[in-house]
Design a protein around this motif. Sequence first.
Motif, PDB file in Angstrom:
ATOM      1  N   ASP A   1      70.249  44.392  74.913  1.00 49.10           N
ATOM      2  CA  ASP A   1      70.378  45.773  75.391  1.00 49.10           C
ATOM      3  C   ASP A   1      69.015  46.476  75.438  1.00 49.10           C
ATOM      4  OD1 ASP A   1      71.909  47.909  76.253  1.00 49.10           O
ATOM      5  OD2 ASP A   1      71.901  48.811  74.250  1.00 49.10           O
TER       6      ASP A   1
ATOM      7  N   SER B   1      67.431  48.048  78.825  1.00 46.85           N
ATOM      8  CA  SER B   1      67.092  49.477  78.926  1.00 46.85           C
ATOM      9  C   SER B   1      65.662  49.659  79.423  1.00 46.85           C
ATOM     10  CB  SER B   1      67.230  50.160  77.567  1.00 46.85           C
ATOM     11  OG  SER B   1      68.561  50.131  77.160  1.00 46.85           O
TER      12      SER B   1
ATOM     13  N   TRP C   1      65.504  48.728  83.087  1.00 49.97           N
ATOM     14  CA  TRP C   1      66.203  49.739  83.890  1.00 49.97           C
ATOM     15  C   TRP C   1      65.286  50.950  84.129  1.00 49.97           C
ATOM     16  CZ3 TRP C   1      68.225  54.504  84.692  1.00 49.97           C
ATOM     17  CH2 TRP C   1      69.411  54.611  85.424  1.00 49.97           C
TER      18      TRP C   1
ATOM     19  N   ARG D   1      72.405  58.747  88.001  1.00 43.47           N
ATOM     20  CA  ARG D   1      72.007  57.352  87.956  1.00 43.47           C
ATOM     21  C   ARG D   1      70.555  57.122  88.408  1.00 43.47           C
ATOM     22  NH1 ARG D   1      73.836  52.924  86.460  1.00 43.47           N
ATOM     23  NH2 ARG D   1      73.266  50.968  87.454  1.00 43.47           N
TER      24      ARG D   1
ATOM     25  N   GLU E   1      65.855  61.285  82.196  1.00 42.24           N
ATOM     26  CA  GLU E   1      66.871  60.374  81.644  1.00 42.24           C
ATOM     27  C   GLU E   1      67.523  60.980  80.397  1.00 42.24           C
ATOM     28  OE1 GLU E   1      65.100  56.018  83.070  1.00 42.24           O
ATOM     29  OE2 GLU E   1      65.067  56.549  80.939  1.00 42.24           O
TER      30      GLU E   1
ATOM     31  N   PRO F   1      71.627  58.611  82.141  1.00 38.01           N
ATOM     32  CA  PRO F   1      72.225  57.495  82.887  1.00 38.01           C
ATOM     33  C   PRO F   1      72.425  56.299  81.948  1.00 38.01           C
ATOM     34  CG  PRO F   1      69.907  57.780  83.476  1.00 38.01           C
ATOM     35  CD  PRO F   1      70.238  58.873  82.525  1.00 38.01           C
ATOM     36  N   ASP F   2      73.513  55.544  82.176  1.00 43.66           N
ATOM     37  CA  ASP F   2      73.854  54.434  81.274  1.00 43.66           C
ATOM     38  C   ASP F   2      72.744  53.404  81.192  1.00 43.66           C
ATOM     39  OD1 ASP F   2      76.226  55.567  80.760  1.00 43.66           O
ATOM     40  OD2 ASP F   2      77.353  54.394  82.267  1.00 43.66           O
ATOM     41  N   GLY F   3      72.454  52.974  79.966  1.00 46.19           N
ATOM     42  CA  GLY F   3      71.535  51.864  79.738  1.00 46.19           C
ATOM     43  C   GLY F   3      70.066  52.181  79.952  1.00 46.19           C
ATOM     44  N   SER F   4      69.688  53.466  79.928  1.00 48.82           N
ATOM     45  CA  SER F   4      68.276  53.810  80.127  1.00 48.82           C
ATOM     46  C   SER F   4      67.614  54.124  78.783  1.00 48.82           C
ATOM     47  CB  SER F   4      68.164  55.031  81.042  1.00 48.82           C
ATOM     48  OG  SER F   4      68.732  56.150  80.397  1.00 48.82           O
TER      49      SER F   4
ATOM     50  N   GLU G   1      68.691  57.533  77.589  1.00 51.47           N
ATOM     51  CA  GLU G   1      70.009  57.569  76.934  1.00 51.47           C
ATOM     52  C   GLU G   1      69.873  57.186  75.459  1.00 51.47           C
ATOM     53  OE1 GLU G   1      72.587  54.391  77.548  1.00 51.47           O
ATOM     54  OE2 GLU G   1      74.431  55.526  77.291  1.00 51.47           O
ATOM     55  N   LYS G   2      69.045  56.180  75.206  1.00 52.41           N
ATOM     56  CA  LYS G   2      68.837  55.725  73.818  1.00 52.41           C
ATOM     57  C   LYS G   2      68.199  56.825  72.979  1.00 52.41           C
ATOM     58  CE  LYS G   2      70.287  51.445  74.382  1.00 52.41           C
ATOM     59  NZ  LYS G   2      70.941  51.637  75.684  1.00 52.41           N
TER      60      LYS G   2
ATOM     61  N   GLN H   1      70.864  59.399  72.228  1.00 51.62           N
ATOM     62  CA  GLN H   1      71.770  58.908  71.178  1.00 51.62           C
ATOM     63  C   GLN H   1      71.105  59.000  69.800  1.00 51.62           C
ATOM     64  OE1 GLN H   1      72.844  54.985  72.460  1.00 51.62           O
ATOM     65  NE2 GLN H   1      74.519  55.727  73.751  1.00 51.62           N
TER      66      GLN H   1
END
Lengths: 257, 202
Positions: A58, A62, A65, A124, A200, A205-208, A211-212, A215
Motif C-alpha cells: 500500500d 500510494s 499514485w 480523484r 490530496e 482521493p483513495d490511495g494517495s 489521504e494517508k 488519516q
Amino acid sequence: MRSITAAKRKRRRHIRLWAVLVWLCVWQIASLCIGKEFLLVAPWRVVVRLWELGGTGDFWISIAWSLLRIGGGFLLGAAAGIFLAALSARFRRVEELLAPAMLAIKTIPVASFIILALIWFSSRNLSVLISFLMVLPVIYTNVLGGIRAADPQLLEMARVFRIPPLRRFRYIYTAQVLPFFRSGCTIALGLCWKSGIAAEVIGMPDGSIGEKLQQAKIYLATPDLFAWTAVIVCVSLAFEKGFLVLLGRLIQRVERM
Amino acid sequence: MEPIRVEHLCKSFDGKPVLRDFSAVFPAGKVSALMAPSGFGKTTLLRILMGLELPDSGKITGLFGKKQSAVFQEDRLCRNLDAAANIRLVCPGLRREEALRAMESVGLAGCAGQPVRELSGGMCRRVAILRALLAESDVLFLDEPFKGLDAETKQTVMQDTKTRCAGKTVLLVTHSREEAQAMGAVQVLAMAKLAAAPGRQA
C-alpha cells in the motif's frame, strides 16, 4: 581548478550534514523533553515507522499514485507554459490576453482553487489540476523572460543567414531560454509538490499520500504523519533531481548536430 | 547578375543623421571596399542592406531574392555549439567532414569539436569568417572581418577569403587600404565624403 571546486563542494556537503545532525539532535532532545509521542515523535521512531510502512504494498502504491498525478500535472503545466510563452513572445495580443489570467492564478490562494475544483470535479484527479495551475504561471513567466532576453545579435545573424525557424528554435533559442526554464522548474517543482499534496489532503482521493496524511491526523498517528512527510520530501527531491538530469540529457541530444 | 544600387539613402538615429543622401553602385560579382573613420555610417549602411534597419528615405535595388551572408563586427557565434556546428548551423547541406577540411585551411584544425566559448578571440573570428564564406550566398557583407587577427594569420585568412569569395558580390568595410587591395577590391569608396556631400554618386 577542478580539484579546488570539488574540495569546495565536499566542504559544503560536510557543513550541510553537520547542520542536519545538529537539528536531529535538537529534535530528539525536544521530543524527550515533551515526552508525549502524539505531540512530537522522536526521529528514530519515524525511521522505524518508515521501515514498517516500506514493507507494505500500500505504501508504494500510494507513492506511485501521487507521483503519477503530481508529476503529470507538473509536466502538463510545463508544456502549456512553454507553448503559451512562445505564443505570447510572438503575438503581443496573446500576452495581453493572458496577463490577467496568469496574475489571477498566481495571486488566488491555492485553497480556493482546491475547493472550487472539488465543487466542479471529482477529487480523484484534483492534484493533477492543482499542480498544473501552480506550475503554469511560473514556467510561463520564466520562459517568456528567457525568450525576451535572447541575444538580439544572434537573432539578427539568424535573420541574415535565413536560418529556418525550427533550426533557430533548436540551436539558438534552446540554449538562451534553458537557464530561465531550469530555474522556473526548480521553483515550480517545489510548489507543485506542496500544493499537490495539500489538494490530496483536502480532497482525500483513495490511495494517495494526502489521504494517508489525513488519516494520520484523524487517528493522531504522529509517527505516520512524520514518516509520510519524510516520504514527500524525499520523493519531491528525487523527482526534481531526476527531472533536471533528464532535461540536461534531452537538451544535449536536441543541440547535437 | 545585376549590381546593387543605392540611391539617395538617408538614415538618422534620434534626429542625428548618420547617412545623408548616400548613393553608390556595387558591381555584381566583385569586391567593393568601404572606408571611413568610425561613426560615419559604414555599419549602418551594411545593416540597411542586410535588411536589419529601415532607411528613412532612399532606394536600394539589386538585392531582392539574393542569398546573403555576413561577417559582423562581433563574432555572433552560438556559445553552446562547437566551432564546426556553428558553421553547419548556416549551411545545412554541409557535412561535418567538409566543415573540418575548411577549418584546416585557416589554421583551425583540431579545435572543431571544442565549444566556441573555449576558443580564443582570434579563433572565434576565423570561425565567424568561415561561416560566412561557406554559407550559400550571392552577396557577402564583411564588416571589419580581419580585426583581431595577427599579421600572419590575417594573410592566410585573407587569401582564403579572396579565393572563396570569387564570383560573389562582396561589400568589405575596412580601415585598411592594404586589406582592400589584398581582397582585390575593384573600388574603394571613402564614405566620409559621400555621406557629407548630398547627391554625390560613387
